[in-house]
Design a protein around this motif. Sequence first.
Motif, short mmCIF file in Angstrom:
data_model
loop_
_atom_site.label_atom_id
_atom_site.label_comp_id
_atom_site.label_asym_id
_atom_site.label_seq_id
_atom_site.Cartn_x
_atom_site.Cartn_y
_atom_site.Cartn_z
N ILE A 82 0.86 -1.18 0.00
CA ILE A 82 0.00 0.00 0.00
C ILE A 82 0.90 1.23 0.00
O ILE A 82 1.85 1.30 0.78
CB ILE A 82 -0.93 0.00 1.23
CG1 ILE A 82 -1.83 -1.24 1.19
CG2 ILE A 82 -1.77 1.27 1.28
CD1 ILE A 82 -2.52 -1.53 2.51
N HIS A 83 0.62 2.15 -0.89
CA HIS A 83 1.43 3.37 -1.01
C HIS A 83 0.56 4.62 -0.85
O HIS A 83 -0.62 4.61 -1.19
CB HIS A 83 2.06 3.45 -2.41
CG HIS A 83 3.34 2.68 -2.54
ND1 HIS A 83 4.14 2.77 -3.65
CD2 HIS A 83 3.95 1.81 -1.70
CE1 HIS A 83 5.20 1.98 -3.50
NE2 HIS A 83 5.11 1.38 -2.32
N SER A 84 1.20 5.67 -0.37
CA SER A 84 0.58 6.99 -0.41
C SER A 84 1.24 7.77 -1.53
O SER A 84 2.33 7.41 -1.99
CB SER A 84 0.80 7.72 0.92
OG SER A 84 2.18 7.95 1.12
N LYS A 93 5.44 12.30 -4.72
CA LYS A 93 6.27 11.32 -4.02
C LYS A 93 5.41 10.16 -3.53
O LYS A 93 4.35 10.38 -2.95
CB LYS A 93 6.99 11.97 -2.82
CG LYS A 93 8.01 13.03 -3.22
CD LYS A 93 8.87 13.43 -2.05
CE LYS A 93 10.11 12.56 -1.95
NZ LYS A 93 11.08 13.10 -0.94
N MET A 94 5.91 8.96 -3.74
CA MET A 94 5.21 7.78 -3.24
C MET A 94 5.95 7.26 -2.02
O MET A 94 7.17 7.35 -1.94
CB MET A 94 5.20 6.66 -4.30
CG MET A 94 4.45 7.01 -5.54
SD MET A 94 4.01 5.53 -6.47
CE MET A 94 5.60 4.87 -6.89
N ALA A 95 5.20 6.72 -1.08
CA ALA A 95 5.81 6.12 0.09
C ALA A 95 4.99 4.92 0.53
O ALA A 95 3.76 4.92 0.40
CB ALA A 95 5.90 7.13 1.22
N PHE A 116 -3.75 7.49 -2.35
CA PHE A 116 -3.39 6.15 -1.89
C PHE A 116 -3.63 5.15 -3.02
O PHE A 116 -4.59 5.27 -3.79
CB PHE A 116 -4.26 5.76 -0.69
CG PHE A 116 -3.90 6.50 0.58
CD1 PHE A 116 -2.68 6.30 1.19
CD2 PHE A 116 -4.81 7.38 1.15
CE1 PHE A 116 -2.35 6.98 2.37
CE2 PHE A 116 -4.49 8.06 2.32
CZ PHE A 116 -3.26 7.85 2.92
N HIS A 117 -2.74 4.18 -3.12
CA HIS A 117 -2.90 3.16 -4.16
C HIS A 117 -2.22 1.88 -3.73
O HIS A 117 -1.44 1.86 -2.78
CB HIS A 117 -2.31 3.66 -5.49
CG HIS A 117 -0.88 4.07 -5.40
ND1 HIS A 117 -0.48 5.31 -4.92
CD2 HIS A 117 0.27 3.41 -5.69
CE1 HIS A 117 0.84 5.39 -4.94
NE2 HIS A 117 1.33 4.25 -5.40
N LEU A 118 -2.54 0.82 -4.42
CA LEU A 118 -1.82 -0.43 -4.25
C LEU A 118 -0.66 -0.39 -5.23
O LEU A 118 -0.81 0.12 -6.34
CB LEU A 118 -2.73 -1.63 -4.57
CG LEU A 118 -4.05 -1.66 -3.80
CD1 LEU A 118 -4.94 -2.77 -4.33
CD2 LEU A 118 -3.80 -1.83 -2.31
N MET A 119 0.49 -0.87 -4.80
CA MET A 119 1.64 -0.90 -5.69
C MET A 119 2.05 -2.34 -5.88
O MET A 119 2.42 -3.01 -4.92
CB MET A 119 2.79 -0.10 -5.04
CG MET A 119 3.91 0.23 -5.99
SD MET A 119 3.61 1.84 -6.79
CE MET A 119 3.19 1.33 -8.43
N PHE A 120 1.91 -2.80 -7.12
CA PHE A 120 2.31 -4.17 -7.43
C PHE A 120 3.68 -4.13 -8.08
O PHE A 120 3.90 -3.40 -9.05
CB PHE A 120 1.28 -4.83 -8.34
CG PHE A 120 -0.09 -4.93 -7.72
CD1 PHE A 120 -0.28 -5.68 -6.56
CD2 PHE A 120 -1.16 -4.26 -8.26
CE1 PHE A 120 -1.54 -5.75 -5.96
CE2 PHE A 120 -2.42 -4.34 -7.67
CZ PHE A 120 -2.60 -5.09 -6.52
CU LIG Z 1 3.32 3.52 -5.52
#
Ligand SMILES: [Cu+2]
Length: 173
Positions: A82-84, A93-95, A116-120
């Motif tokens: 899970i990323h912001s 910026k993603m974290a 917010f997103h899911l990062m695969f």
């Molecule tokens: Cu991401």
Amino acid sequence: MIQRTRTALRLALSMVAALGLAASARAGEITTAGDLRIDTPWMRATPGGAKVAGGYVRVTNTGSQADRLTGAGIAIAGRGAIHSMTMAGGVMKMAAVPEGLAIAPGQTVELKPGGFHLMFEDLTSAPKVGEPVSGTLTFERAGTVPVTFAVAPIGATSPNAAASAAPAPHAHH
Ligand SMILES: [Cu+2]
């Protein structure tokens, strides 16, 4: 003879229409898991050779106890997180969000492009438009829930939107 051919053609066309409806219904898929309503998991097709892909979904807690989205996975990626996404000095910026996202009773949490997103990561094949990807969402209370991610075109801002040239300029937090 001609009449019969026409009938067969009409039947074939109506089947195509029915399949088209089924495909669009799948793009708006809603899964219920305990008190959670999981609305349309989706992702975007990726450019050739991409190793990562974002995933999006809207989750509503219809119950009276808090839950928390803690993880996600898809069949064609080595791992999911899970990323912001936030704007810092004009740069997106993603974290990672290792604690996950709390979903209070009555609350809807939306993961979407620019927020917010899911990062695969470690994609083993590229998601393609019209080829739904099976995966899971993991919640603290509801457990691991099988879901299907619809695949929208590169740059799409919603599961049903046509591809747009530019991503949303604002960062949603
Ligand atoms: Cu991401």
